[in-house]
Design a protein around this motif. Structure first.
Motif, mmCIF file in Angstrom:
data_model
loop_
_atom_site.group_PDB
_atom_site.id
_atom_site.type_symbol
_atom_site.label_atom_id
_atom_site.label_comp_id
_atom_site.label_asym_id
_atom_site.label_seq_id
_atom_site.Cartn_x
_atom_site.Cartn_y
_atom_site.Cartn_z
ATOM 1 N N ALA A 432 0.747 -1.107 -0.045
ATOM 2 C CA ALA A 432 -0.040 0.116 0.024
ATOM 3 C C ALA A 432 0.911 1.256 0.110
ATOM 4 O O ALA A 432 0.308 2.514 0.007
ATOM 5 N N GLY A 433 2.078 1.152 -0.194
ATOM 6 C CA GLY A 433 2.938 2.330 -0.058
ATOM 7 C C GLY A 433 3.448 2.690 1.016
ATOM 8 O O GLY A 433 3.832 4.073 1.205
ATOM 9 N N VAL A 434 3.594 2.126 2.130
ATOM 10 C CA VAL A 434 3.864 2.555 3.608
ATOM 11 C C VAL A 434 5.336 1.657 3.896
ATOM 12 O O VAL A 434 5.218 0.463 4.013
ATOM 13 N N PRO A 435 6.469 2.550 4.168
ATOM 14 C CA PRO A 435 7.532 1.934 4.561
ATOM 15 C C PRO A 435 7.134 1.389 5.918
ATOM 16 O O PRO A 435 6.387 2.038 6.784
ATOM 17 N N ALA A 436 8.356 0.900 6.764
ATOM 18 C CA ALA A 436 8.228 0.302 7.972
ATOM 19 C C ALA A 436 9.222 0.707 8.870
ATOM 20 O O ALA A 436 10.707 0.633 8.490
ATOM 21 N N VAL A 437 9.043 0.811 10.222
ATOM 22 C CA VAL A 437 10.313 0.719 11.188
ATOM 23 C C VAL A 437 9.791 -0.401 12.185
ATOM 24 O O VAL A 437 8.523 -0.400 12.661
ATOM 25 N N ALA A 438 10.811 -1.319 12.366
ATOM 26 C CA ALA A 438 10.452 -2.573 13.041
ATOM 27 C C ALA A 438 11.650 -3.019 14.107
ATOM 28 O O ALA A 438 12.962 -2.646 13.588
ATOM 29 N N THR A 439 11.317 -3.616 15.089
ATOM 30 C CA THR A 439 12.285 -4.353 15.919
ATOM 31 C C THR A 439 12.852 -5.381 15.246
ATOM 32 O O THR A 439 12.083 -6.142 14.361
ATOM 33 N N ASP A 440 13.854 -5.780 15.621
ATOM 34 C CA ASP A 440 14.732 -6.900 14.799
ATOM 35 C C ASP A 440 14.474 -8.239 15.575
ATOM 36 O O ASP A 440 15.193 -8.824 16.182
ATOM 37 N N VAL A 441 12.951 -8.558 15.090
ATOM 38 C CA VAL A 441 12.576 -9.745 15.758
ATOM 39 C C VAL A 441 11.977 -10.697 14.475
ATOM 40 O O VAL A 441 11.809 -9.973 13.539
ATOM 41 N N GLY A 442 12.015 -12.157 14.547
ATOM 42 C CA GLY A 442 11.280 -12.882 13.651
ATOM 43 C C GLY A 442 12.095 -12.529 12.274
ATOM 44 O O GLY A 442 13.424 -12.331 11.905
ATOM 45 N N SER A 443 11.110 -12.386 11.244
ATOM 46 C CA SER A 443 11.834 -12.059 9.866
ATOM 47 C C SER A 443 11.760 -10.611 9.648
ATOM 48 O O SER A 443 11.843 -10.336 8.379
ATOM 49 N N CYS A 444 11.644 -9.726 10.527
ATOM 50 C CA CYS A 444 11.493 -8.343 10.326
ATOM 51 C C CYS A 444 12.747 -7.804 9.548
ATOM 52 O O CYS A 444 12.650 -6.877 8.278
ATOM 53 N N GLY A 445 14.086 -8.253 9.764
ATOM 54 C CA GLY A 445 15.167 -7.899 9.014
ATOM 55 C C GLY A 445 15.144 -8.245 7.603
ATOM 56 O O GLY A 445 15.433 -7.629 6.814
ATOM 57 N N GLN A 446 14.645 -9.521 7.209
ATOM 58 C CA GLN A 446 14.634 -10.062 5.994
ATOM 59 C C GLN A 446 13.559 -9.409 5.173
ATOM 60 O O GLN A 446 13.708 -8.705 4.013
ATOM 61 N N LEU A 447 12.560 -8.694 5.785
ATOM 62 C CA LEU A 447 11.322 -7.990 4.976
ATOM 63 C C LEU A 447 11.948 -6.724 4.440
ATOM 64 O O LEU A 447 11.562 -5.930 3.696
ATOM 65 N N ILE A 448 12.575 -6.100 5.540
ATOM 66 C CA ILE A 448 13.014 -4.665 5.462
ATOM 67 C C ILE A 448 14.216 -4.654 4.695
ATOM 68 O O ILE A 448 14.424 -3.655 3.710
ATOM 69 N N HIS A 449 15.236 -5.459 4.895
ATOM 70 C CA HIS A 449 16.622 -4.949 4.106
ATOM 71 C C HIS A 449 16.773 -6.321 3.229
ATOM 72 O O HIS A 449 17.519 -6.115 2.288
ATOM 73 N N GLY A 450 16.074 -7.272 3.018
ATOM 74 C CA GLY A 450 16.373 -8.351 1.978
ATOM 75 C C GLY A 450 16.804 -9.485 2.868
ATOM 76 O O GLY A 450 17.487 -9.713 3.760
ATOM 77 N N LEU A 451 16.438 -10.652 2.123
ATOM 78 C CA LEU A 451 17.083 -12.046 2.556
ATOM 79 C C LEU A 451 18.614 -12.279 2.032
ATOM 80 O O LEU A 451 19.264 -12.677 2.627
ATOM 81 N N ASP A 452 18.717 -12.397 0.463
ATOM 82 C CA ASP A 452 19.946 -12.753 -0.156
ATOM 83 C C ASP A 452 20.351 -11.526 -0.863
ATOM 84 O O ASP A 452 19.779 -10.314 -0.802
ATOM 85 N N ALA A 453 21.486 -11.561 -1.769
ATOM 86 C CA ALA A 453 22.033 -10.492 -2.239
ATOM 87 C C ALA A 453 20.983 -9.858 -3.222
ATOM 88 O O ALA A 453 20.957 -8.487 -3.710
ATOM 89 N N GLU A 454 20.139 -10.769 -4.120
ATOM 90 C CA GLU A 454 19.534 -10.330 -5.026
ATOM 91 C C GLU A 454 18.174 -9.255 -4.484
ATOM 92 O O GLU A 454 17.960 -8.260 -4.711
ATOM 93 N N ASP A 455 17.732 -9.956 -3.025
ATOM 94 C CA ASP A 455 16.643 -9.205 -2.388
ATOM 95 C C ASP A 455 17.416 -7.877 -2.055
ATOM 96 O O ASP A 455 16.594 -6.763 -1.970
ATOM 97 N N ARG A 456 18.466 -8.062 -1.355
ATOM 98 C CA ARG A 456 18.943 -6.684 -0.575
ATOM 99 C C ARG A 456 19.367 -5.562 -1.770
ATOM 100 O O ARG A 456 19.202 -4.374 -1.381
ATOM 101 N N ALA A 457 19.558 -6.209 -3.152
ATOM 102 C CA ALA A 457 19.659 -5.008 -4.152
ATOM 103 C C ALA A 457 18.372 -4.076 -4.159
ATOM 104 O O ALA A 457 18.601 -3.116 -4.973
ATOM 105 N N LEU A 458 17.356 -4.654 -3.828
ATOM 106 C CA LEU A 458 16.173 -3.859 -3.897
ATOM 107 C C LEU A 458 16.217 -2.716 -3.071
ATOM 108 O O LEU A 458 15.453 -1.584 -3.223
ATOM 109 N N GLY A 459 16.961 -2.592 -2.055
ATOM 110 C CA GLY A 459 17.090 -1.413 -1.086
ATOM 111 C C GLY A 459 16.330 -2.072 0.133
ATOM 112 O O GLY A 459 15.858 -2.716 0.249
ATOM 113 N N SER A 460 16.657 -0.730 1.293
ATOM 114 C CA SER A 460 15.808 -1.004 2.292
ATOM 115 C C SER A 460 14.270 -0.432 2.452
ATOM 116 O O SER A 460 14.050 0.659 1.901
ATOM 117 N N ALA A 461 13.462 -1.085 2.951
ATOM 118 C CA ALA A 461 12.209 -0.665 3.078
ATOM 119 C C ALA A 461 11.847 0.252 4.400
ATOM 120 O O ALA A 461 10.493 0.307 4.774
#
Length: 523
Positions: A432-461
């Protein structure tokens, strides 16, 4: 709701979720049932007490053809035992009962260093327990709930275990803890015995719902699927750490802050053992992301039965929501926490963070969009902190909100949780076009910064902070809301991430394969 004349394809086993509780897991259950209209679903809902729930929160899908509701800790009326009544088998000592009773008690409160027990041993214990409960064992005498919980053999065993193991001085508390802990097992057995036929069973957690699934798998031979959104045992530990109803009768000089009280430890071991039993009997075990899959394996899940299936969101619907956003270049100065007002979401840290945010951005708003009825005392404490910090004009409790109308009005999606899995609310916000600030729990780091190199290349959300750090959370909110260019970059990264990796079509395809495999089992 009457039972379906043609039976049930997939029976969902739900503990404290859909359709009586709102939230991510309940939304996911609703999504799954509606996503497979060709299947006939049933649902067995397990709650704590009827007074804890206030009606259905979701309209029932047309293909949910069976629903039954059970409360495991309500006072029993017509099923209550009358100890004054004569019971011919009450005092009789059956050697098989004594031996099985000992192994069951030991299994359901085993030490943590036995997590890697042979799954086949656990399955054998389940089959033996079922056989004794139904009178199918060699002496053809059922081990009744009455005899297991109230019989002389049980009394002797519990008193011996208290003397040998318990470090809390209260025998009364020990006795009732063991009784309350084990009593739901017979209730679950009665539920399983009365359940309508199903071609497959699917639990959304371990715990009591997982035990019910293990029982049904052993009883019917039908496949049993397990999907864990969060790791149940981990979340129960958090609840048990914070629970005030668990007794600790040690004297002030006996207490060691580094050690849990005996009864907290007993409950934690109990739920860990239920998890092991559920893993042993599951045919497929699903995690939302790799870290949780590895945690399942460490907790006793057979690795070859595990897999990852991330949550997926309805991208077309949320694209329409995104189109309604104001086209202004600057983000709305609104940080919104969408979630239940409960301790695990750590609403208090979000409120305290908003004090820092408002100090830097006097026009900022903090919204809390979620129900307050699950833990009213905690909700009152949160409101008191808002008043104490002078934030009544800036922090608003909105109650449950329709996210389709809420998301276009906010600038940031905030999670201050101390535990999460793969939160749908972040994915829906990204779409819906809304970035996030989250605590570093569960998969939040994966969702915000990306999982692998290809995903991380998309940038931080958005941004990631540590738990229970209101200053860091507030600074991250200010940094994003106060920098339009950075905010737009985060918005674009989040949208690209969900479009590539987290659509419901990908999720449905994975579950379709699981359901097709399960439903192809011989009748």
């Amino acid at each position: 709701m009457p039972r379906a004349p043609d039976g049930v394809d997939v029976m969902l086993l739900l503990e404290g979720t859909f359709p009586y509780v709102r939230g991510g897991v309940s939304s996911w259950v609703n999504q799954i049932v509606r996503g497979f209209p060709e299947l006939r679903f049933g649902a067995i809902f397990l709650g704590s007490r009827s007074s804890d729930y206030d009606g259905m929160k979701y309209p029932l899908p047309d293909n949910l053809v069976h629903l039954e509701v059970h409360y495991l800790h309500d006072r029993r009326t017509n099923a209550e035992f009358d100890l004054a009544q004569a019971d011919p088998g009450r005092g009789r000592v059956v050697p098989a009962d004594v031996e099985l009773m000992a192994r069951t008690h030991d299994t359901l409160r085993t030490a943590r260093d036995q997590k890697q027990r042979d799954p086949d041993d656990l399955k054998r214990l389940m089959r033996e327990l079922m056989a004794r409960m139904h009178g199918d064992a060699s002496d053809h005498a059922a081990m009744s709930e009455h005899r297991f919980l109230y019989g002389a053999s049980s009394w002797d065993y519990i008193t011996a275990q208290y003397r040998e193991r318990c470090t809390d001085p209260s025998f009364v508390d020990y006795f009732w803890t063991v009784r309350i802990m084990h009593a739901p097992i017979w209730h679950l057995a009665r539920i399983a015995d009365a359940a309508p036929p199903a071609r497959a069973y699917h639990s959304i957690s371990t715990g009591y719902a997982g035990f019910l699934g293990a029982y049904l798998r052993s009883k019917t031979g039908k496949p049993f699927l397990l999907s864990e959104h969060g790791i149940y045992t981990k979340e129960r530990k958090i609840d048990l750490f914070q629970s005030e109803w668990i007794a600790d009768n040690r004297g002030i000089f006996e207490r060691d802050s580094a050690r849990l009280s005996y009864f907290r430890e007993l409950w934690i071991r109990f739920f860990e053992s239920l998890g092991q039993l559920c893993y042993a009997c599951s045919d497929r075990i699903v995690a939302l992301y790799e870290t949780n899959r590895l945690r399942q394996i460490a907790d006793g899940a057979p690795a070859e039965r595990t897999q990852n299936i991330p949550n997926g969101i309805d991208l077309p619907r949320l694209s329409r929501v995104r189109a309604t956003r104001d086209g202004a270049n600057d983000p709305p100065p609104v940080a919104c926490l969408i979630g239940r007002v409960v301790p695990i979401k750590d609403i208090k840290t979000f409120v305290r963070a908003m004090r820092s945010v408002v100090n830097h951005m006097p026009h900022a708003q903090g919204w809390i969009a979620g129900p307050e009825d699950e833990d009213p005392a905690y909700a009152r404490e949160c409101r008191a902190i808002v008043e104490g910090l002078g934030l009544t004009e800036h922090v608003k409790f909105l109650g449950f909100q329709n996210i389709d109308t809420l998301l276009p009005k906010i600038g940031l999606n905030v999670l201050s949780s101390i535990s999460e899995a793969l939160p749908l609310v972040l994915l829906e916000g990204f779409a819906a076009g809304v970035p996030a600030v989250a605590t570093d729990v569960g998969s939040c780091g994966q969702l915000i910064h990306g999982l692998d190199a290809e995903d991380r290349a998309l940038g931080s959300a958005g941004a990631l902070v540590q738990i229970a750090d209101p200053q860091a959370l507030g600074a991250a909110i200010v940094a994003l809301l106060g920098d339009g260019q950075r905010w737009r970059q985060a918005q674009a990264a989040g949208l690209a991430r969900v479009e590539r990796y987290y659509t419901q079509e990908r999720m449905f395809a994975s579950y379709r394969a699981l359901y097709e495999e399960a439903l192809a089992w011989p009748a």
